[in-house]
Design an enzyme around this catalytic site. Structure first.
Site, PDB file in Angstrom:
ATOM      1  N   GLY A   1       0.901  -0.990  -0.365  1.00  0.00           N
ATOM      2  CA  GLY A   1       0.343   0.071  -0.192  1.00  0.00           C
ATOM      3  C   GLY A   1       0.714   1.121  -0.178  1.00  0.00           C
ATOM      4  CD  GLU A   2       2.165   2.611   4.533  1.00  0.00           C
ATOM      5  OE1 GLU A   2       1.559   3.976   4.752  1.00  0.00           O
ATOM      6  OE2 GLU A   2       2.146   1.915   5.246  1.00  0.00           O
TER       7      GLU A   2
HETATM    8 MO1  MOS Z   1      -0.823   3.985   6.548  1.00  0.00          MO
HETATM    9  S1  MOS Z   1       0.070   6.411   7.032  1.00  0.00           S
HETATM   10  O1  MOS Z   1       0.465   2.981   7.335  1.00  0.00           O
HETATM   11  O2  MOS Z   1      -2.538   4.616   7.007  1.00  0.00           O
END
Ligand code: MOS
Length: 727
Positions: free
Chosen positions: A692-693
């Site tokens: 996701g990141e």
């Molecule tokens: Mo995220 S900053 O791991 O929601």
């Protein structure tokens, strides 16, 4: 096989047609609408609040302030609350935008009208404001961090004598990189609906972690967690800002108790800029030492981020330097600059997101100085093991990611010099990508019914990443049934406890729990059919020995046993997987940009992201995650900044009108997302890691490196706006 298939999102239709219900869509009988009044000064105290005008507004039922709010029964400090002070518990003002009153009314309009009439008197004191976003000003203002619970990683680390090694290195880079505060701005602003039945509290919430809200609110009221039920069917984007309990969540529950009626608070966009978290502004002093061949002899990374007068959120940017390159020495330090501002928090790719901006810019500067291809410099410093600890990686195919990404981009055959395309000067740049791996315990239950349908249950959250599709996929894969035969129940603390939806952790934790629960169903069925669980597989509503012609109908087995369904349970415990291994996700991003030197315009022309993240459960939703990260990274590189006005002690623009974020016209269609073929069974039985990141990391540096290639201008302060390109 449904794992690995590019299924479209199951939740696509309900989301694009407006059928999906978000918290602010919900209404309870006899519900009151809550609107918050926030402080207009950054420091001081409230000396009086006149509710008279507000109470005269038709429909206003009550105005709650610190004077009539009951004190919390137990001392509450730190996570899961977003800061260590609770709202409306005293008269102190710690930052502009802090909640000072809550207006409850029969309609939203009445509550808003009432909120405008609340008169707050203040005795201001001198506020501490952020200093210049530059070294040495920020170095002088920086203080060692105080741990009030918001450090998620070590604030200081050293290995060997990096300072000494840098001093005697033939090649050095000593540079400072900065970036402004930025807000998450999810499409759905935070919202909460709280209702009490006797001593039992039910909360509908836009949150990344229903169980944290359950525990936090139970502690606040001194009641058992079992008396608090938290439900979150859909959360419309979060990116970290919904990870901890905000003032509105505590206040809705408290107000509902006081008023004896359900209370819903749906935040305005201005509220999102007032008392909720954001990524703090950060200044990073980077030092690299290398020999003539570009082999690193030391890295120093000194980071200062904005924090509050009450708590230090530490933006762990040094994690980038700690994990990416082989180096015999490193010195990493995190400090806080404290001011009367709202509490920052984690924002998509916290730590490495900012850290990679600095590290990967500095690596490019070193490559230029050495006259070396930036990709070769990275390969020369490839870390075969964790450079901080020496531990082996659970998996790492970054070399493949570099090579395959370079091939897809055409990096090795690229033009050495920038070229012109009409008004544009075109340049290219690259950077590595890196993100930490966070895993949380999770549990799940799977029920397989006689008719061949199944129910998957786990108390995880949907923040829009694709979990509503991939978790059914995982169960369908084991049970040999179509994804469409699976009902997925989530977002409720009455379900088996799952971890938070942050840290790119869901596929590993919740996915593994769903996998184990489905396998438990299969094992039970196998035993019922007198088969050995270790050697069975399921397909088309039947179970049989793998490879054997004979198979048995699930319906028949259940009917004979007199059961309507089989229930399997599963869990994921991170301590039982991959002990002794270091876990990260890796990648490379290659970009081509155009710069119009007369107008200072910057455009993304194309990009290739190539990633080493373990097994991909669904290539379509995975691509969307990485693509979203690249777009997010472009926003960081070229557009985003939450301007702060020190004379008022507030963010200047508390809405989207003055905020530049990427829109479709900013993003070219020519973006390639590539995954190397990899399975990481140490990180999780799913074989995947977090995605996701990662995509948001490295992009800003790749863009700045491409801008340097195009123009010879090295921009070290984000975002790269026209005035910096014209200067
Ligand atoms: Mo995220 S900053 O791991 O929601």
């Amino acid at each position: 096989m449904s794992i690995g298939e590019p299924f479209s999102r199951i939740d696509g239709p309900i989301k694009v047609t407006g059928t999906a219900r978000y918290t602010a869509d919900l209404r309870a009988a006899n519900m009151l609408y809550g609107v918050l009044v926030t402080a207009s000064i950054p420091a001081g105290k409230v000396t009086g609040i006149d509710k008279g005008g507000a109470m005269l507004e038709a429909g206003v039922v009550r105005v709650l302030t610190h004077e009539d709010m009951p004190r919390a029964r137990t001392p509450i400090a730190g996570p899961p609350f977003a800061h260590s002070f609770l709202p409306l518990q005293d008269d102190q003002i710690r930052h502009e935008g802090q909640v000072v009153a809550l207006v409850l009314a029969e309609s939203l309009e009445a509550a808003e009208a009432g909120a405008r009439k609340v008169q707050v008197r203040y005795a201001p004191t001198k506020a501490t404001m952020p200093v210049a976003l530059a070294w040495p000003e920020i170095d002088r203002a920086a203080e060692p961090p105080r741990n009030t619970g918001y450090f998620f990683l070590e604030p200081e680390f050293s290995k060997g004598d990096a300072v000494h090694n840098l001093a005697k290195a033939p090649k050095t880079v000593a540079t400072v990189y900065s970036q402004p505060s930025r807000h998450h701005n999810p499409m759905e602003t935070s919202a909460v609906l709280a209702l009490w039945e006797g001593d039992a509290l039910t909360v509908y919430d836009s949150t990344q972690h229903v169980f944290a809200v359950q525990r936090g609110l139970a502690a606040l009221f001194g009641i058992p967690p079992a008396s608090v039920r938290v439900i979150s069917q859909h959360t419309g984007g979060a990116f970290g800002v919904k990870g901890l309990i905000g003032a509105h969540e505590a206040l809705a529950a408290q107000a509902a108790r006081i008023a004896g009626r359900p209370v819903r608070i749906a935040l305005s966009r201005a509220n999102m800029y007032s008392f909720l978290g954001y990524q703090p502004r950060i200044v990073q002093k980077m030092g690299l030492g290398a020999d003539e061949k570009g082999i690193l002899t030391g890295i120093t990374h000194d980071v200062v981020n904005l924090a509050t007068v009450t708590d230090d959120y530490i933006e762990a940017a040094t994690e980038a330097s700690k994990a990416l390159y082989a180096t015999p020495t490193m010195w990493l330090r995190q400090r806080a600059e404290r001011a009367n501002v709202a509490m920052p928090t984690a924002m998509r790719a916290p730590g490495e997101g900012p850290g990679m901006w600095a590290l990967e810019s500095a690596m490019d500067e070193l490559a230029v100085d050495l006259g070396m291809d930036p990709l070769d410099l990275r390969l020369a410093n490839y870390a075969e093991t964790d450079p901080a600890t020496g531990a082996p990686w659970s998996s790492k195919k970054l070399r493949d990611a570099y090579e395959e990404g370079a091939r897809l981009f055409g990096w090795r055959d690229r033009p050495r010099f920038p070229w012109r395309d009409g008004d544009w000067i075109v340049g290219q740049g690259m950077a590595s990508c890196l993100m930490g791996t966070f895993r949380f315990p999770s549990r799940a239950q799977v029920r397989l019914r006689r008719d061949g349908s199944a129910v998957v249950e786990t108390g995880t959250q949907d923040i829009g990443t694709g979990v509503l599709t991939i978790f059914p996929q995982i169960a369908a894969d084991v049970l040999g049934i179509p994804v469409s035969a699976i009902e997925f129940k989530m977002g409720d603390t009455t379900l088996p406890e799952a971890g938070p939806t942050y840290g790119s952790s869901s596929t590993m934790g919740v996915g593994a729990a769903v996998l184990a629960a489905a396998q438990d169903v299969r094992n039970r069925l196998a035993r019922m059919a007198n088969l050995s669980p270790a050697e069975v597989c399921m397909a088309d509503g039947r179970i049989g020995r793998t490879g054997a012609a004979e198979s048995f109908s699930v319906a028949d087995i259940l009917e004979r046993a007199g059961e309507s369904e089989i229930v399997g349970t599963g869990s994921f415990d991170p301590t039982k997987h991959g002990a002794g291994y270091s876990m990260r996700t890796f990648g490379a991003i290659f970009v081509e940009v155009g710069v119009d030197p007369e107008l200072g315009l910057l455009r993304l022309r194309r990009a290739v992201g190539s990633y080493s993240v373990g097994r991909i459960v669904n290539p379509r939703t995975a691509r969307a995650q990485l693509l979203g990260g690249i777009v997010w990274g472009w926003g960081m590189a070229a557009m985003e900044q939450s301007a702060f006005e020190p004379s008022l002690g507030r963010f200047l623009s508390k809405n989207l009108a003055g905020v530049a974020i990427p829109v479709n016209a900013d993003i070219p269609s020519d973006i390639t997302v590539h995954f190397v073929d990899e399975v990481d069974e140490k990180a999780s039985p799913i074989g995947g890691k977090g995605i996701g990141e990662l995509g948001a990391t490295g992009v800003a540096a790749a863009v700045a490196n491409a801008v340097f290639h195009a123009t010879g201008k090295r921009i070290r302060d984000l975002p790269i706006t026209p005035e910096k390109l014209i200067a």
